[in-house]
Design a protein around this motif. Sequence first.
Motif, short mmCIF file in Angstrom:
data_model
loop_
_atom_site.label_atom_id
_atom_site.label_comp_id
_atom_site.label_asym_id
_atom_site.label_seq_id
_atom_site.Cartn_x
_atom_site.Cartn_y
_atom_site.Cartn_z
N GLU A 330 -70.91 68.31 83.71
CA GLU A 330 -71.75 67.70 84.73
C GLU A 330 -73.22 67.63 84.30
O GLU A 330 -73.92 66.68 84.62
N ILE A 331 -73.69 68.64 83.59
CA ILE A 331 -75.11 68.70 83.24
C ILE A 331 -75.40 68.36 81.78
O ILE A 331 -76.55 68.19 81.39
N GLY A 332 -74.35 68.18 80.98
CA GLY A 332 -74.53 67.99 79.54
C GLY A 332 -75.42 66.83 79.15
O GLY A 332 -76.30 66.96 78.30
N ALA A 333 -75.21 65.66 79.75
CA ALA A 333 -76.00 64.49 79.38
C ALA A 333 -77.47 64.68 79.73
O ALA A 333 -78.36 64.28 78.98
N TYR A 334 -77.73 65.31 80.87
CA TYR A 334 -79.10 65.60 81.29
C TYR A 334 -79.79 66.52 80.29
O TYR A 334 -80.94 66.32 79.91
N VAL A 335 -79.08 67.53 79.82
CA VAL A 335 -79.63 68.46 78.83
C VAL A 335 -79.96 67.72 77.53
O VAL A 335 -81.06 67.88 76.97
N ARG A 336 -79.06 66.89 77.07
CA ARG A 336 -79.28 66.18 75.81
C ARG A 336 -80.45 65.21 75.91
O ARG A 336 -81.25 65.07 74.99
N ARG A 337 -80.58 64.52 77.04
CA ARG A 337 -81.73 63.62 77.23
C ARG A 337 -83.03 64.40 77.30
O ARG A 337 -84.06 63.94 76.79
N SER A 338 -82.99 65.58 77.91
CA SER A 338 -84.19 66.41 78.01
C SER A 338 -84.65 66.87 76.64
O SER A 338 -85.86 66.92 76.35
N ARG A 339 -83.70 67.19 75.77
CA ARG A 339 -84.05 67.59 74.41
C ARG A 339 -84.77 66.45 73.68
O ARG A 339 -85.80 66.66 73.04
N ALA A 340 -84.20 65.26 73.74
CA ALA A 340 -84.80 64.11 73.05
C ALA A 340 -86.18 63.81 73.61
O ALA A 340 -87.13 63.53 72.85
N PHE A 341 -86.31 63.87 74.94
CA PHE A 341 -87.60 63.60 75.57
C PHE A 341 -88.64 64.63 75.15
O PHE A 341 -89.80 64.31 74.90
N ALA A 342 -88.24 65.90 75.08
CA ALA A 342 -89.18 66.97 74.73
C ALA A 342 -89.76 66.79 73.34
O ALA A 342 -90.95 67.04 73.12
N ILE A 343 -88.95 66.37 72.39
CA ILE A 343 -89.44 66.16 71.03
C ILE A 343 -90.51 65.07 71.01
O ILE A 343 -91.58 65.22 70.40
N ALA A 344 -90.25 63.98 71.73
CA ALA A 344 -91.23 62.90 71.79
C ALA A 344 -92.47 63.33 72.56
O ALA A 344 -93.60 62.99 72.18
N ALA A 345 -92.29 64.08 73.64
CA ALA A 345 -93.42 64.52 74.45
C ALA A 345 -94.33 65.46 73.67
O ALA A 345 -95.56 65.40 73.80
N ALA A 346 -93.76 66.35 72.87
CA ALA A 346 -94.57 67.27 72.05
C ALA A 346 -95.46 66.48 71.10
O ALA A 346 -96.62 66.85 70.87
N ARG A 347 -94.94 65.41 70.56
CA ARG A 347 -95.74 64.58 69.64
C ARG A 347 -96.86 63.87 70.38
O ARG A 347 -97.97 63.72 69.86
N ARG A 348 -96.57 63.43 71.61
CA ARG A 348 -97.60 62.70 72.36
C ARG A 348 -98.69 63.63 72.88
O ARG A 348 -99.88 63.30 72.86
N LEU A 349 -98.29 64.80 73.39
CA LEU A 349 -99.26 65.72 73.98
C LEU A 349 -100.17 66.36 72.94
O LEU A 349 -101.31 66.71 73.24
N VAL A 350 -99.65 66.56 71.74
CA VAL A 350 -100.45 67.16 70.67
C VAL A 350 -100.48 66.16 69.50
O VAL A 350 -99.71 66.29 68.55
N PRO A 351 -101.34 65.15 69.57
CA PRO A 351 -101.38 64.13 68.52
C PRO A 351 -101.66 64.74 67.15
O PRO A 351 -102.44 65.68 67.01
N GLY A 352 -101.02 64.19 66.13
CA GLY A 352 -101.15 64.76 64.80
C GLY A 352 -102.28 64.20 63.98
O GLY A 352 -102.59 64.72 62.91
N SER A 353 -102.92 63.12 64.44
CA SER A 353 -104.00 62.50 63.68
C SER A 353 -105.08 61.98 64.62
O SER A 353 -104.87 61.89 65.84
N ARG A 354 -106.25 61.63 64.06
CA ARG A 354 -107.33 61.09 64.88
C ARG A 354 -106.92 59.77 65.54
O ARG A 354 -107.31 59.51 66.68
N PHE A 355 -106.16 58.97 64.81
CA PHE A 355 -105.69 57.71 65.41
C PHE A 355 -104.79 57.97 66.61
O PHE A 355 -104.90 57.30 67.64
N GLU A 356 -103.90 58.95 66.50
CA GLU A 356 -103.01 59.27 67.61
C GLU A 356 -103.78 59.83 68.80
O GLU A 356 -103.42 59.59 69.95
#
Length: 407
Positions: A330-356
């Motif tokens: 019941e919760i598996g798909a939600y967990v997997r989507r949350s994992r993918a979203f978290a990886i992208a969110a970490a990159r957005r919240l902490v930009p790796g370069s001045r351009f970002e």
Amino acid sequence: MRILISGASVAGPALAYWLSRYGFEVTVVERAPALRKTGGHAIDLFRPAMDIVEQMGVLRQVLDRRTGTDVLTIYREGHARPVNVEVRRLMAGVSDRHVEIMRDDLSEIFYDATRHDAGYVFGDSIASISDGGEVVFDSGRTGAYDLVIGADGLHSNVRRLVFGPESRFTSWIGAYLAVASVPNHLGLDGRMEGVTGAGRMAALYGAAHMADARAVFLFRTPEPLDYHYRDVARQKECLREHFADAGWEVPRLMEELDRTPAFYFDSITQLRLDTWSRGRVTLVGDAGYCPGPAVGGSTSLAVVGAYILAGELAAHGGDHTRAFPAYEAEIGAYVRRSRAFAIAAARRLVPGSRFEVWALVQAARLIDHLPAAVTRAASKIGAAKGVRLHDSITLKDYAAHAVATAR
């Protein structure tokens, strides 16, 4: 049927509420000597979790304790002119129903809603669990339980005892989070201010019902840091190393680290287990599927997970051999989507370069100038995988089972 829950933060009390409602005999054991009041940090509850909160009868208490952050002010390192973002406008693109609340406040609300129906044992922890459900505690006490559930967070003791070392299941996603309780020297009320630069971000926020404020730090490193998750002195040293030359209010916040009454530091790490259940034991919330602190909506995920786990146990008459697989499905798909979203969110919240960093600031400016209706409409495109993923799960109704199994 006797069920033991390890952990009295958020997932544990939420699970205890629903299991008690379905007629199970519940005990919650917590390592801390009392309900944790360590300052905590702000967490988000999105629409499904808010719907569950309302069903629990604690909506008013949650709304009364929301942080009330209305404006986010972002400074870019090396630039004097800030960008102001209306938080309500920003969150409208994320969820139709959202509340930000301090973790300790939510934990206390859930505890108060369950302490008369579930037994709480503080100052103790599980030392061993047999295949048959016999439990030995650190205190020397013993007990026999039909089921044991780990709701004891990212560094779960239950998971370690039953599934093995934490290192087998963790995946570091490149960043670290720290939170400290500090004086509200900027007089922030309904406002969050922060500075962002390549690889790091620091912010400060307060709330109407808080006498102090919270300093939040996010930063990236090319390789994992060498520290123990309970070595606070080393954690503060790491933080100082990565913010030594930062401007804005950061030098003053670094000084407060020696005086802070409450400090949290951890890697932004995901848990990736093939299954969250083994025999009579299962995991819920961060103990089983933490998508990443601060970036993956883990608190909402924990509340939803607790609701579903209790509901499936009720629906299957307490038969864990059927309920546990149903819970995971019941919760598996939600967990997997949350994992993918978290990886992208970490990159957005902490930009790796001045351009970002520049791109992040420009995106914030755009959000603040777009009509709210346009922001909501754009966010709904690919909602299940994008920013609205937390609103994408549809909750099953288990109410009939509560009536059927009530004491």
